[in-house]
Design a protein around this motif. Structure first.
Motif, PDB file in Angstrom:
ATOM      1  N   SER A 118       6.761   2.775   5.073  1.00 19.97           N
ATOM      2  CA  SER A 118       7.099   1.226   4.546  1.00 19.97           C
ATOM      3  C   SER A 118       7.145   0.295   5.742  1.00 19.97           C
ATOM      4  O   SER A 118       6.461  -0.590   5.775  1.00 19.97           O
ATOM      5  CB  SER A 118       8.125   1.229   3.614  1.00 19.97           C
ATOM      6  OG  SER A 118       8.589  -0.122   3.584  1.00 19.97           O
ATOM      7  N   HIS A 119       7.694   1.045   7.070  1.00 18.61           N
ATOM      8  CA  HIS A 119       7.996   0.176   8.206  1.00 18.61           C
ATOM      9  C   HIS A 119       6.504   0.036   8.905  1.00 18.61           C
ATOM     10  O   HIS A 119       6.416  -1.101   9.161  1.00 18.61           O
ATOM     11  CB  HIS A 119       9.086   0.742   8.834  1.00 18.61           C
ATOM     12  CG  HIS A 119      10.452   0.826   8.817  1.00 18.61           C
ATOM     13  ND1 HIS A 119      11.024  -0.535   9.027  1.00 18.61           N
ATOM     14  CD2 HIS A 119      11.262   1.056   8.034  1.00 18.61           C
ATOM     15  CE1 HIS A 119      12.297  -0.325   8.770  1.00 18.61           C
ATOM     16  NE2 HIS A 119      12.287   0.590   8.133  1.00 18.61           N
ATOM     17  N   ILE A 120       5.820   0.818   8.751  1.00 16.37           N
ATOM     18  CA  ILE A 120       4.352   0.922   9.533  1.00 16.37           C
ATOM     19  C   ILE A 120       3.700  -0.253   8.587  1.00 16.37           C
ATOM     20  O   ILE A 120       2.904  -1.066   9.171  1.00 16.37           O
ATOM     21  CB  ILE A 120       3.847   2.386   9.473  1.00 16.37           C
ATOM     22  CG1 ILE A 120       4.491   3.291  10.201  1.00 16.37           C
ATOM     23  CG2 ILE A 120       2.279   2.128   9.772  1.00 16.37           C
ATOM     24  CD1 ILE A 120       3.924   4.799  10.172  1.00 16.37           C
ATOM     25  N   LEU A 121       3.695  -0.127   7.304  1.00 14.04           N
ATOM     26  CA  LEU A 121       2.934  -0.969   6.373  1.00 14.04           C
ATOM     27  C   LEU A 121       3.193  -2.298   6.927  1.00 14.04           C
ATOM     28  O   LEU A 121       2.517  -3.256   6.959  1.00 14.04           O
ATOM     29  CB  LEU A 121       2.868  -0.747   5.143  1.00 14.04           C
ATOM     30  CG  LEU A 121       2.238   0.773   4.363  1.00 14.04           C
ATOM     31  CD1 LEU A 121       2.487   0.890   2.999  1.00 14.04           C
ATOM     32  CD2 LEU A 121       0.956   0.581   4.639  1.00 14.04           C
ATOM     33  N   SER A 128      -5.350  -1.784  10.504  1.00 13.46           N
ATOM     34  CA  SER A 128      -5.264  -2.953   9.598  1.00 13.46           C
ATOM     35  C   SER A 128      -5.148  -2.154   8.081  1.00 13.46           C
ATOM     36  O   SER A 128      -5.394  -0.937   8.091  1.00 13.46           O
ATOM     37  CB  SER A 128      -6.604  -3.612   9.647  1.00 13.46           C
ATOM     38  OG  SER A 128      -7.642  -2.616   9.334  1.00 13.46           O
ATOM     39  N   LEU A 129      -4.762  -3.205   7.414  1.00 19.05           N
ATOM     40  CA  LEU A 129      -4.391  -2.766   5.892  1.00 19.05           C
ATOM     41  C   LEU A 129      -5.647  -2.667   5.135  1.00 19.05           C
ATOM     42  O   LEU A 129      -6.396  -3.535   5.296  1.00 19.05           O
ATOM     43  CB  LEU A 129      -3.414  -3.579   5.209  1.00 19.05           C
ATOM     44  CG  LEU A 129      -1.991  -3.490   5.847  1.00 19.05           C
ATOM     45  CD1 LEU A 129      -1.085  -4.542   4.874  1.00 19.05           C
ATOM     46  CD2 LEU A 129      -1.235  -2.094   5.938  1.00 19.05           C
ATOM     47  N   TYR A 184      -1.998  -4.621  -0.976  1.00 17.76           N
ATOM     48  CA  TYR A 184      -1.184  -4.668  -2.312  1.00 17.76           C
ATOM     49  C   TYR A 184       0.025  -3.974  -2.274  1.00 17.76           C
ATOM     50  O   TYR A 184       1.013  -4.391  -2.701  1.00 17.76           O
ATOM     51  CB  TYR A 184      -2.203  -4.103  -3.366  1.00 17.76           C
ATOM     52  CG  TYR A 184      -1.689  -4.040  -4.743  1.00 17.76           C
ATOM     53  CD1 TYR A 184      -1.358  -4.740  -5.582  1.00 17.76           C
ATOM     54  CD2 TYR A 184      -1.123  -2.471  -5.117  1.00 17.76           C
ATOM     55  CE1 TYR A 184      -0.631  -4.952  -6.731  1.00 17.76           C
ATOM     56  CE2 TYR A 184      -0.370  -2.468  -6.275  1.00 17.76           C
ATOM     57  CZ  TYR A 184      -0.217  -3.564  -6.992  1.00 17.76           C
ATOM     58  OH  TYR A 184       0.453  -3.316  -8.422  1.00 17.76           O
ATOM     59  N   VAL A 185       0.083  -2.612  -1.636  1.00 18.08           N
ATOM     60  CA  VAL A 185       1.300  -1.907  -1.536  1.00 18.08           C
ATOM     61  C   VAL A 185       2.249  -2.517  -0.668  1.00 18.08           C
ATOM     62  O   VAL A 185       3.237  -2.762  -1.083  1.00 18.08           O
ATOM     63  CB  VAL A 185       0.814  -0.484  -1.142  1.00 18.08           C
ATOM     64  CG1 VAL A 185       2.113   0.446  -0.645  1.00 18.08           C
ATOM     65  CG2 VAL A 185       0.031   0.461  -2.151  1.00 18.08           C
ATOM     66  N   THR A 205       2.595  -5.635   0.083  1.00 26.30           N
ATOM     67  CA  THR A 205       2.820  -7.027  -0.654  1.00 26.30           C
ATOM     68  C   THR A 205       3.907  -6.684  -1.942  1.00 26.30           C
ATOM     69  O   THR A 205       5.059  -7.364  -2.039  1.00 26.30           O
ATOM     70  CB  THR A 205       1.703  -7.576  -1.334  1.00 26.30           C
ATOM     71  OG1 THR A 205       0.783  -8.221  -0.055  1.00 26.30           O
ATOM     72  CG2 THR A 205       2.166  -8.983  -2.014  1.00 26.30           C
ATOM     73  N   THR A 206       3.570  -5.608  -2.558  1.00 20.66           N
ATOM     74  CA  THR A 206       4.415  -5.166  -3.655  1.00 20.66           C
ATOM     75  C   THR A 206       5.719  -4.597  -3.125  1.00 20.66           C
ATOM     76  O   THR A 206       6.794  -5.148  -3.702  1.00 20.66           O
ATOM     77  CB  THR A 206       3.825  -3.945  -4.443  1.00 20.66           C
ATOM     78  OG1 THR A 206       2.643  -4.468  -4.950  1.00 20.66           O
ATOM     79  CG2 THR A 206       4.536  -3.710  -5.744  1.00 20.66           C
ATOM     80  N   ILE A 207       5.787  -4.083  -2.114  1.00 19.91           N
ATOM     81  CA  ILE A 207       7.107  -3.432  -1.485  1.00 19.91           C
ATOM     82  C   ILE A 207       7.802  -4.712  -0.886  1.00 19.91           C
ATOM     83  O   ILE A 207       9.060  -4.747  -1.221  1.00 19.91           O
ATOM     84  CB  ILE A 207       6.861  -2.474  -0.317  1.00 19.91           C
ATOM     85  CG1 ILE A 207       6.470  -1.113  -0.801  1.00 19.91           C
ATOM     86  CG2 ILE A 207       8.134  -2.354   0.438  1.00 19.91           C
ATOM     87  CD1 ILE A 207       5.675  -0.059   0.407  1.00 19.91           C
ATOM     88  N   ASP A 208       7.214  -5.435  -0.352  1.00 19.78           N
ATOM     89  CA  ASP A 208       7.907  -6.905   0.211  1.00 19.78           C
ATOM     90  C   ASP A 208       8.563  -7.735  -0.965  1.00 19.78           C
ATOM     91  O   ASP A 208       9.621  -7.996  -0.945  1.00 19.78           O
ATOM     92  CB  ASP A 208       6.658  -7.808   0.918  1.00 19.78           C
ATOM     93  CG  ASP A 208       7.616  -8.796   1.639  1.00 19.78           C
ATOM     94  OD1 ASP A 208       8.474  -8.587   2.363  1.00 19.78           O
ATOM     95  OD2 ASP A 208       7.086  -9.910   1.315  1.00 19.78           O
TER      96      ASP A 208
END
Length: 149
Positions: free
Chosen positions: A35-38, A91-92, A98-99, A101-104
């Protein structure tokens, strides 16, 4: 006097930072480290692997394994720099965006709910205290000092 370590231990557990997976999005189980990496790859513009590892204070070997798992999950794209073949940028992918943004959104909803139990003054006091703590930690000479990012 309150035990500062105990307060941080409790907050860490309540944030789920010790959980194997912090969240699940679209069938993908994401660990806190992933999650931190994303989050950092989303925040930066095509950062190098070393840049993100430095920001997270991670050993490059361990970090590289985490990135590979995100590549296999089709969340991150790793691209060799044409000017220096030893450097890879991150890069994402569309799914990764999407993942992330959803986590955020999930984290923001959680924090909004937590702050709803406080007055606006208490909310601002907590944010100011966290900023002060982050600044003081950045000045610390300890080995676990986070890298400024």
């Amino acid at each position: 006097m309150e035990n500062a370590r105990e307060l941080f231990q409790i907050m860490t557990r309540r944030f789920g930072l010790l959980n194997k997976n912090c969240c699940s999005v679209g069938g993908c189980d994401i660990s806190p480290v992933q999650s931190h990496i994303l989050y950092e790859v989303d925040r930066q513009h095509h950062p190098s692997m070393q840049q993100v590892a430095d920001i997270l204070g991670a050993d490059i070997t361990t970090f590289s394994r985490q990135v590979q798992s995100l590549v296999r999950m089709n969340l991150i794209k790793k691209t060799m720099e044409p000017s220096d073949r030893r450097v890879y940028t991150l890069s994402l992918t569309t799914e990764g965006k999407y993942v992330a943004t959803t986590i955020d959104q999930q984290m923001q909803a959680y924090l909004d709910e937590v702050f709803s139990y406080m007055s606006e003054e208490e909310h601002q006091m907590v944010l100011k205290s966290i900023r002060l703590m982050n600044e003081a930690m950045a000045k610390s000479g300890n080995c676990c000092r986070p890298i400024k990012g």
